[in-house]
Scaffold this active site. Structure first.
Site, PDB file in Angstrom:
ATOM      1  N   HIS A  40      11.183   4.678  -0.291  1.00  0.00           N
ATOM      2  CA  HIS A  40      11.615   5.765  -1.189  1.00  0.00           C
ATOM      3  C   HIS A  40      13.138   5.884  -1.154  1.00  0.00           C
ATOM      4  CE1 HIS A  40       7.527   7.276   0.205  1.00  0.00           C
ATOM      5  NE2 HIS A  40       7.360   7.275  -1.094  1.00  0.00           N
ATOM      6  N   GLY A  56       6.001  12.241  -1.479  1.00  0.00           N
ATOM      7  CA  GLY A  56       6.520  12.714  -0.190  1.00  0.00           C
ATOM      8  C   GLY A  56       6.214  11.761   0.949  1.00  0.00           C
ATOM      9  N   GLN A  89      -4.921  11.765  -9.076  1.00  0.00           N
ATOM     10  CA  GLN A  89      -4.955  10.311  -8.905  1.00  0.00           C
ATOM     11  C   GLN A  89      -5.792   9.886  -7.697  1.00  0.00           C
ATOM     12  OE1 GLN A  89      -0.555  10.275  -8.549  1.00  0.00           O
ATOM     13  NE2 GLN A  89      -0.859   8.692  -7.000  1.00  0.00           N
ATOM     14  N   GLN A 128       8.553  -1.770  -6.850  1.00  0.00           N
ATOM     15  CA  GLN A 128       7.682  -2.935  -7.075  1.00  0.00           C
ATOM     16  C   GLN A 128       6.562  -2.996  -6.031  1.00  0.00           C
ATOM     17  OE1 GLN A 128       7.322  -4.836  -9.540  1.00  0.00           O
ATOM     18  NE2 GLN A 128       6.002  -6.414  -8.667  1.00  0.00           N
ATOM     19  N   SER A 148       3.647   5.220   2.977  1.00  0.00           N
ATOM     20  CA  SER A 148       3.296   6.470   3.652  1.00  0.00           C
ATOM     21  C   SER A 148       1.951   6.310   4.355  1.00  0.00           C
ATOM     22  CB  SER A 148       3.216   7.617   2.650  1.00  0.00           C
ATOM     23  OG  SER A 148       4.410   7.682   1.896  1.00  0.00           O
ATOM     24  N   LEU A 178       8.420  10.616   2.958  1.00  0.00           N
ATOM     25  CA  LEU A 178       9.390   9.603   2.534  1.00  0.00           C
ATOM     26  C   LEU A 178       9.748   8.631   3.651  1.00  0.00           C
ATOM     27  CD1 LEU A 178      11.910  11.654   0.344  1.00  0.00           C
ATOM     28  CD2 LEU A 178       9.728  10.606  -0.295  1.00  0.00           C
TER      29      LEU A 178
END
Ligand code: AMP
Length: 285
Positions: free
Chosen positions: A37, A31, A61, A149, A187, A33
């Protein structure tokens, strides 16, 4: 565009889409975004009849000391963007939906690939990533999956998981998208003060200069790493987490003399924000 929080309902919609002959594209995100994204969603929409954008801040994570609680959340704006681009669905589950009985089953890529770069300073990070991405692949089923990437190591870790476990997923790795001044979109850029935001340009500038040095004939790996280390230190506000060089794309060890396709990965901390960036330099004759 539909918004799902529930696995069963998403699967029913995917079954209908497949029965109607559509291929499925999956864009996994946490999210908040941005255009990075957006580029993945656009690529997915160009190649698939049904695109689902997952939006889930995955707790496994993050280490206990990391920014899970502070991580920016903007589901409404995210849904607007996904819809504008043309996605068919957003999947935004609660933690309980993704980890109904806790986090006891792990999917983990071990060895060199997860021990270097971000894996060195975030030793439990990739185990969380592969576990949640494996869950998403199992929920969505055969699909094309889009990764950036920007997280070059993550993309290779996912590739290994897909290959090793024979997952019915076609991996698509899309280019790193930058702001007009060179900063890699993230983000986490939202954490930066205006002073830090300006200072953060040192990442892309340093990688750019390292690339020019290599293209100009400086092929000594240690000299390039020294240059990057000094350049980040000179930037004052940021503290270097790592600067490492590997062979691209598999991130195997690089000899002392640089050759072939060269991946340079960089992580720098600015206050509470840890920013990553990378570049691939093609030295192939
Ligand atoms: P995140 O929401 O940060 O976990 O990222 C979700 C996906 O978007 C990952 O595959 C990222 O690599 C990708 N992504 C994030 N930022 C960028 C960017 N600046 N350019 C390209 N892809 C990105």
């Amino acid at each position: 565009m539909k918004i799902f929080t529930n696995i069963k309902e998403l699967r029913e919609d995917l079954d209908r889409a497949r029965a109607a002959g559509h291929s499925v594209g999956l864009v996994p995100t946490m999210g908040a975004l941005h255009e990075g994204h957006g580029s993945l969603i656009r690529a997915a929409c160009a190649e698939n009849g049904y695109v689902v954008v997952s939006n889930f801040v995955n707790p496994t994570q993050f280490a206990p000391t990391e920014d899970l609680d502070a991580y920016p959340r903007s589901l409404e704006a995210d849904c607007r963007l996904a819809k504008e681009i043309g996605a068919q669905a957003v999947f935004a589950p609660e933690v309980q939906e993704m980890y109904p009985e806790g986090d006891s089953t792990w999917v983990e890529v071990t060895g060199h690939l997860t021990g270097i770069l971000c894996g060195r300073t975030r030793p439990t990070h990739f185990r969380g990533v592969t576990t949640v991405v494996a869950k998403l692949f199992n929920i969505v089923g055969p699909c094309r999956a889009y990764f950036g990437q920007k997280d070059g190591q993550q993309a290779q870790v996912i590739r290994r998981m897909i290959n090793d476990l024979f997952m019915p997923v076609e991996l698509r790795i899309m280019p790193l998208i930058r702001e007009s001044d060179g900063l890699a979109m993230s983000s986490r850029n939202a954490y930066l003060s205006s002073e830090e935001r300006q200072a953060a340009l040192v990442l892309s500038r340093t990688l750019n200069e390292a690339q020019k040095m290599m293209e100009g004939g400086q092929l000594d790996k240690a000299a390039i790493v020294d240059f990057i280390t000094d350049s980040i230190k000179a930037g004052a506000l940021g503290s270097l987490d790592y600067a490492e060089i590997y062979q691209f794309p598999d991130l195997s060890e690089m000899g002392a003399t640089l050759s072939g396709q060269v991946f340079i990965g960089l992580a720098v901390k600015f206050g509470g924000a840890r920013l990553i960036d990378n570049v691939v330099v093609d030295l192939a004759p």
